[in-house]
Enzyme design. Structure first.
Site, mmCIF file in Angstrom:
data_model
loop_
_atom_site.group_PDB
_atom_site.id
_atom_site.type_symbol
_atom_site.label_atom_id
_atom_site.label_comp_id
_atom_site.label_asym_id
_atom_site.label_seq_id
_atom_site.Cartn_x
_atom_site.Cartn_y
_atom_site.Cartn_z
ATOM 1 C CG ASP A 14 3.823 27.293 -9.355
ATOM 2 O OD1 ASP A 14 2.928 26.484 -9.103
ATOM 3 O OD2 ASP A 14 4.524 27.234 -10.373
ATOM 4 C CD GLN A 15 1.595 22.746 -6.369
ATOM 5 O OE1 GLN A 15 2.002 22.687 -7.523
ATOM 6 N NE2 GLN A 15 1.871 21.830 -5.483
ATOM 7 C CB CYS A 54 2.332 24.996 -14.072
ATOM 8 S SG CYS A 54 3.412 26.396 -14.353
ATOM 9 C CG HIS A 104 5.613 25.691 -17.568
ATOM 10 N ND1 HIS A 104 5.410 24.745 -16.598
ATOM 11 C CD2 HIS A 104 6.116 25.018 -18.642
ATOM 12 C CE1 HIS A 104 5.768 23.559 -17.055
ATOM 13 N NE2 HIS A 104 6.206 23.703 -18.298
#
Length: 503
Positions: A14-15, A54, A104
């Site tokens: 993530d990210q 996200c 998510h």
């Protein structure tokens, strides 16, 4: 006899910005496991997210569709159950599908084709994080990003996110052990999805110390607020840039925490790869991030824009028996679904009219790609949907509320000079404007987003009044079916749970 379909292991983080993966991990990163994976992978140096946030990015990755098709515009938009994902396609073709970690999903469907979820998600599944275009400039303080992630960077041995990712790795490893026992003859697809290196930039000491005093901690030159483009100003305001005074040492510590958490997640990925090897299983391995991180570039943090730091992501695909290679053509994370299906021999003909992605198998075999890469953004910090196109060395960004932006990434990789008003780039600009006009009706797109937001505000307030039934995924573990119980034969159990047998 039909050949057995390949197993598939998807490793998602993530990210993680793709600017740190020009050809596998950058040299200064302590990432031995990702470096080992890169050596055996096709590495996509210019891979882009479908949306730099996200939930929209993940729904797009899973479905091969841009956010306007999925209607997952932001981090509180429902992912509809009737949209096929790679988990649906593979499961329909006879795969067992499992997810350990974050995806998510928003809404009551928390599976989206996965047969099994091994953990809950780290973020809420309801409509509480819905932006509101009716109130431009409003900060929703309890959930909007702020720069506390930067000023609060540092060391901790346990955090909310570390607790989560420790479990993600553990459950993925346990699942691989279970798969090795061979009780289910179907091929498998296991997705392990981590929340790191997403902010806050807090890391365990052993990873933090790896980057102590490193030259990469030096803060990049910021762009003053008054010199920022309109959308970047809105992002800074949304992040409450005046509320906390960010000093150069804060930026250095935030970067150190970010790099440290890349090394942490590399260790977790190493645990999974070690179990895969120890249990003598082979799999196609896909490594990617949902979106990037600005990390102080241009004075910006986090994501939510189309600049390289936020929009570019790492992407590596390893196929057993195939040599690694580097692909420089721009590609998208929405291309992964048709790529996985092509590698697994799964026909997508029935859904191709509704899929935006293009299989990357030709690029993995040495062919070049001409199709442009499209991106969309319609979440916090924006006041109307924004789009971007990457083709060749050029990137074009359009927001109806702002002047166009055009960057020549070959000669301006830091995106410091907007060429949209430069007469020498007029022909290139006209080319991109025509492509954008052909692909998007931004007036209709804006209306769709506003209607979705308004509906969700009504529903969320209603469901929070009185008894509340959560949509968050609740992992169910049947303890009476684990280890030894009296409805089982101990001799059969011990033998069936052993792998390898007879050594």
């Amino acid at each position: 006899m039909t050949a057995k379909r390949p197993n598939i292991l998807i490793l998602m983080v993530d990210q993680l910005t793709g600017t740190l993966f020009p050809d596998g991990p950058a040299e200064f990163l302590h990432t031995p496991n990702l470096r080992r994976l890169a050596a055996a992978s096709t590495r996509f140096a210019n891979s882009y997210t479908a949306s730099p946030l996200c939930a929209p990015a993940r729904a797009a990755f899973m479905s091969g569709q841009l956010p306007r098709r999925t209607r997952v515009y932001d981090n509180a938009a429902e992912f509809a159950s009737d949209i096929p994902t790679y988990a649906h396609h593979l499961r329909r073709a006879g795969y067992q599908t499992a997810l350990s970690g974050k995806m998510h999903f928003v809404g009551p469907d928390q599976m989206h084709g996965f047969e099994q979820r091994l953990t809950t998600d780290i973020y809420p599944a309801d409509f509480g994080w819905t932006p509101d275009y009716r109130k431009p400039g409003q900060r929703i303080d309890w959930w909007y990003h702020n720069l506390g992630s930067v000023t609060g960077a540092g060391v901790a041995e346990i955090t909310n996110q570390l607790e989560y990712d420790d479990d993600v790795a553990h459950q993925a490893c346990q699942k691989l052990y279970d798969l090795s026992r061979g009780t289910d003859p179907r091929p498998w697809c296991l997705t392990a999805s981590f929340t790191h290196p997403h902010d806050p930039f807090v890391a365990r000491r052993k990873y933090w110390d790896l980057y102590e005093g490193h030259p990469e901690l030096t803060p990049p030159d910021p762009v003053p607020y008054d010199a920022q483009d309109p959308h970047s100003k809105r992002l800074l305001d949304a992040c409450d840039w005046k509320g906390l005074e960010v000093q150069p040492h804060h930026i250095s510590r935030a970067r150190q925490g970010y790099f440290a958490n890349i090394s942490y997640v590399d260790d977790k990925i190493g645990e999974i790869l070690d179990v895969l090897e120890a249990t003598r299983q082979e799999a196609i391995i896909v490594f990617l991030s949902d979106h990037g991180e600005m990390l102080g570039r241009r004075g910006l943090w986090f994501k939510m824009n189309f600049f390289e730091g936020a929009a570019r992501v790492p992407l590596m695909v390893s196929v057993p028996g195939q040599a690694g290679a580097l692909v420089s053509d721009p590609v998208s994370t929405i291309d992964i679904l048709p790529t996985i299906c092509a590698l697994a021999g799964v026909d997508m003909a029935e859904v191709m009219p509704w899929t935006d992605g293009i299989s990357l198998v030709p690029q993995m075999q040495g062919e070049s790609r001409r199709a442009p890469v499209a991106m969309e953004y319609a979440a916090e910090g924006s006041i109307t949907p924004m789009i971007a196109l990457r083709e060749g060395a050029w990137k074009y960004i359009r927001c109806p509320a702002d002047p166009d932006q055009l960057f020549d990434l070959a000669n301006d990789p830091q995106e410091t000079t907007n060429l949209a008003a430069d007469p020498r780039a007029a022909e290139v600009l006209a080319h991109f404007q025509l492509m954008a006009d052909t692909r998007w009706d931004l007036v209709a797109y804006d209306a769709e987003v506003r209607a979705s937001q308004a509906r969700r505000w009504v529903v969320y307030e209603a469901l929070r009044n009185g008894a509340y039934y959560p949509w968050d995924y609740q992992p169910l573990r049947a303890a009476s079916e684990r280890y030894m119980r009296n409805h089982l034969d101990l001799n059969t159990l011990e033998d069936s749970k052993r792998f390898p047998r007879g050594e």
